[in-house]
Design an enzyme around this catalytic site. Sequence first.
Site, PDB file in Angstrom:
ATOM      1  N   ASN A   1      -2.978  23.518  21.202  1.00 25.98           N
ATOM      2  CA  ASN A   1      -1.620  23.901  20.857  1.00 25.98           C
ATOM      3  C   ASN A   1      -1.582  24.678  19.540  1.00 25.98           C
ATOM      4  O   ASN A   1      -1.518  25.917  19.547  1.00 25.98           O
ATOM      5  CB  ASN A   1      -0.748  22.637  20.798  1.00 25.98           C
ATOM      6  CG  ASN A   1       0.719  22.960  20.734  1.00 25.98           C
ATOM      7  OD1 ASN A   1       1.107  24.079  20.469  1.00 25.98           O
ATOM      8  ND2 ASN A   1       1.557  21.980  20.984  1.00 25.98           N
ATOM      9  N   ASP A   2      -1.695  23.976  18.415  1.00 27.63           N
ATOM     10  CA  ASP A   2      -1.560  24.649  17.109  1.00 27.63           C
ATOM     11  C   ASP A   2      -2.501  25.842  16.951  1.00 27.63           C
ATOM     12  O   ASP A   2      -2.125  26.858  16.372  1.00 27.63           O
ATOM     13  CB  ASP A   2      -1.876  23.657  15.977  1.00 27.63           C
ATOM     14  CG  ASP A   2      -0.872  22.526  15.925  1.00 27.63           C
ATOM     15  OD1 ASP A   2       0.211  22.667  16.513  1.00 27.63           O
ATOM     16  OD2 ASP A   2      -1.181  21.494  15.296  1.00 27.63           O
ATOM     17  N   VAL A   3      -3.726  25.685  17.474  1.00 22.47           N
ATOM     18  CA  VAL A   3      -4.730  26.732  17.230  1.00 22.47           C
ATOM     19  C   VAL A   3      -4.452  28.006  18.027  1.00 22.47           C
ATOM     20  O   VAL A   3      -5.184  28.979  17.922  1.00 22.47           O
ATOM     21  CB  VAL A   3      -6.160  26.207  17.525  1.00 22.47           C
ATOM     22  CG1 VAL A   3      -6.517  25.086  16.590  1.00 22.47           C
ATOM     23  CG2 VAL A   3      -6.324  25.792  18.977  1.00 22.47           C
ATOM     24  N   THR A   4      -3.356  27.961  18.856  1.00 19.82           N
ATOM     25  CA  THR A   4      -3.003  29.147  19.647  1.00 19.82           C
ATOM     26  C   THR A   4      -1.615  29.663  19.266  1.00 19.82           C
ATOM     27  O   THR A   4      -1.109  30.575  19.903  1.00 19.82           O
ATOM     28  CB  THR A   4      -2.965  28.798  21.149  1.00 19.82           C
ATOM     29  OG1 THR A   4      -1.918  27.837  21.351  1.00 19.82           O
ATOM     30  CG2 THR A   4      -4.267  28.232  21.645  1.00 19.82           C
TER      31      THR A   4
ATOM     32  N   ALA B   1       0.762  19.813  14.132  1.00 21.95           N
ATOM     33  CA  ALA B   1       1.553  20.373  13.032  1.00 21.95           C
ATOM     34  C   ALA B   1       3.045  20.110  13.204  1.00 21.95           C
ATOM     35  O   ALA B   1       3.822  20.318  12.285  1.00 21.95           O
ATOM     36  CB  ALA B   1       1.294  21.867  12.909  1.00 21.95           C
TER      37      ALA B   1
END
Length: 597
Positions: free
Chosen positions: A524-527, A565
């Site tokens: 999720n966050d890393v995209t 996050a």
Amino acid sequence: MTTELEIGLYIFILAGFLGYHVITRVPPLLHTPLMSATNAISGISLIGSLVVAGANYSRLSTALGFIAVTCSSTNVVGGFLITDRMLKMFKRREEVGIQHRRFNLKLLLAIPVLVVFLVVMHWIRRSGTDSQSSSAALSVVALRYFYILSAVLFILGLKGLSSPKYARKGMLLAAFGMVMAIAGTLFHPEIVNYRWITLGLAIGSVVGGSMGLRIPMTAVPQRTALSHSLGALAASLIGISEYVRHVAVELDSVKMTTIGLEVIIGSLTFTGSLMAAGKLQGLLPGAPITYRGQNVFNITLLSAVVGSLIYLVFVPATSTLFFVMVGLALLFGFLLVIPIGAADMPVVIALLNSYGGLADASMGFVLMNKIQIITGSLDGTSGFLLSLLMCRAMNRSAINVLFGAFGKVKKEAVGPAAEATGTVRSITPEELTVLFDSIRSVIIVPGYGMAVAQAQQGVSELAKLLSTRGIDVKYAIHPVAGRMPGHMNVLLAEANVPYDQLYTMEQINPYFPEADIALVVGANDVTNPAAKNNKNSPLYGMPILEVHRAKSIIVLKRSLRPGFAGVDNELYYDPKCMMLFGDAKESLNKLFAALRS
Ligand code: NAP
């Protein structure tokens, strides 16, 4: 003592620089094995513990030494076994399916070397019946040379981790160095009783062995945290034993300083790592626990600990203060970790790894054992470098991770500009199979959700199936995807994904515009594109996998809930994006069923 201290400091600094050069060459692919390898090597604190457990100092020293032997041997056995288990999994495309030999015949060559070494040590010790003191001196000198050889083997072992091809061989050398150092120490002239040593080694080997052989790869982060706590406990107990032993006779300020540092760093690392392991295992709440004035309270507590040490350096015989200082350091480690969210634990683990290395090195200074100074310095450097790498990959400072309670980010604090809006489109497994008919390339993006769902095997099988249809498959690995640096690499390697299909963020980003599908599995966050284009987002500035540039995007996750996050992901509102809702493993099973039918 002063010359010894000076030499020790030189060794510590030089080993740190050497460690920096060796460890910066370890690719992100092997960052998880690197952590467990340094952890195993720092189990060299076992040699100091063996002497304390077997010598005739006092009952208290023997008891503390016994616990330290048990903890350190758990780390040595468990650390080397799990590192080898991981390294065996990393295979190139042509090696997939080939089982590595369980036992390498070349290892047999180590046996004569070890036998000659043990015979020499035994002979030196036996000759002591005539001249006790000269034989004792001789065996100490012989041991020193063997320790030098072990230190060389440890460094070669870490150097091997610069490539998956040599990693296993390197770690075997390091393990041999460890066996030699431990076996040699058993002939240490001060050891007179083997009862507690044998028991400690037996318990440690059983516990460490079963952890190393059985622990699932998804639980590697918590195992790493647990082993840091065991190593730190060993250092702290040996420090306490040395204090009690010396304070009755004589304790100069240098020795008091080194003992003080050993017990302080050891104690805070012990409770801090235990907390981290508890949070990662889900035994303790993962959310940050914060209260008003927390940072001020923690700083006051740390000042009290440091103040106690300064007083003790001048008045070492204040035993009560010494034990109060140990108690405060234990409390500080606990309080340091509670305000940090579970997803920030990897940075904390790496930092605690670094502290553990420092505790180990301080133990080396206390016992004036140079190999421990070297391994402590290597361990400290490795943990420090990994934490810096993670902070850089999240675009956050270590101060922010430690004191920012990031996991507590509240939606309202983020501001309306960070809220993503638009229409979300979903897709069924059956519809996805139709899409697969017309594509030529897929980039798979795994994240923490893949680990939670234990979907790595399904991902690997899907990739194989797509490859047999002539579709080019690549994997995109973000440096902080998952809950440990390199975590995704280990999980995928376990599922037989060849490591030449795994691409780092820098390598893969240019490929996204050409990819027909970016298949996001539990990431999720890393995209999140907000990291690039939304200044109000807490993720702003974090380097991301540029999934949004692919021709189409499929996301496997259970809901629209945010990741760690706590912010919405704009990606899901992109017209090119389709959500395959559900547990990743179950979705993959349904997809297989649809593909087969
Ligand atoms: P993430 O942002 O935490 O998102 C993981 C996603 O997985 C969640 O949104 C969740 O969505 C989904 N999920 C959970 N269980 C699932 C299941 N059974 N099946 C399918 N999906 C599931 O993870 P990430 O993209 O890997 O990013 C890692 C985060 O951890 C980053 O914020 C990073 O800064 C932080 N972090 C990592 C490290 C490290 O070393 N790896 C270090 C420090 C911090 P649903 O609930 O909707 O399913």
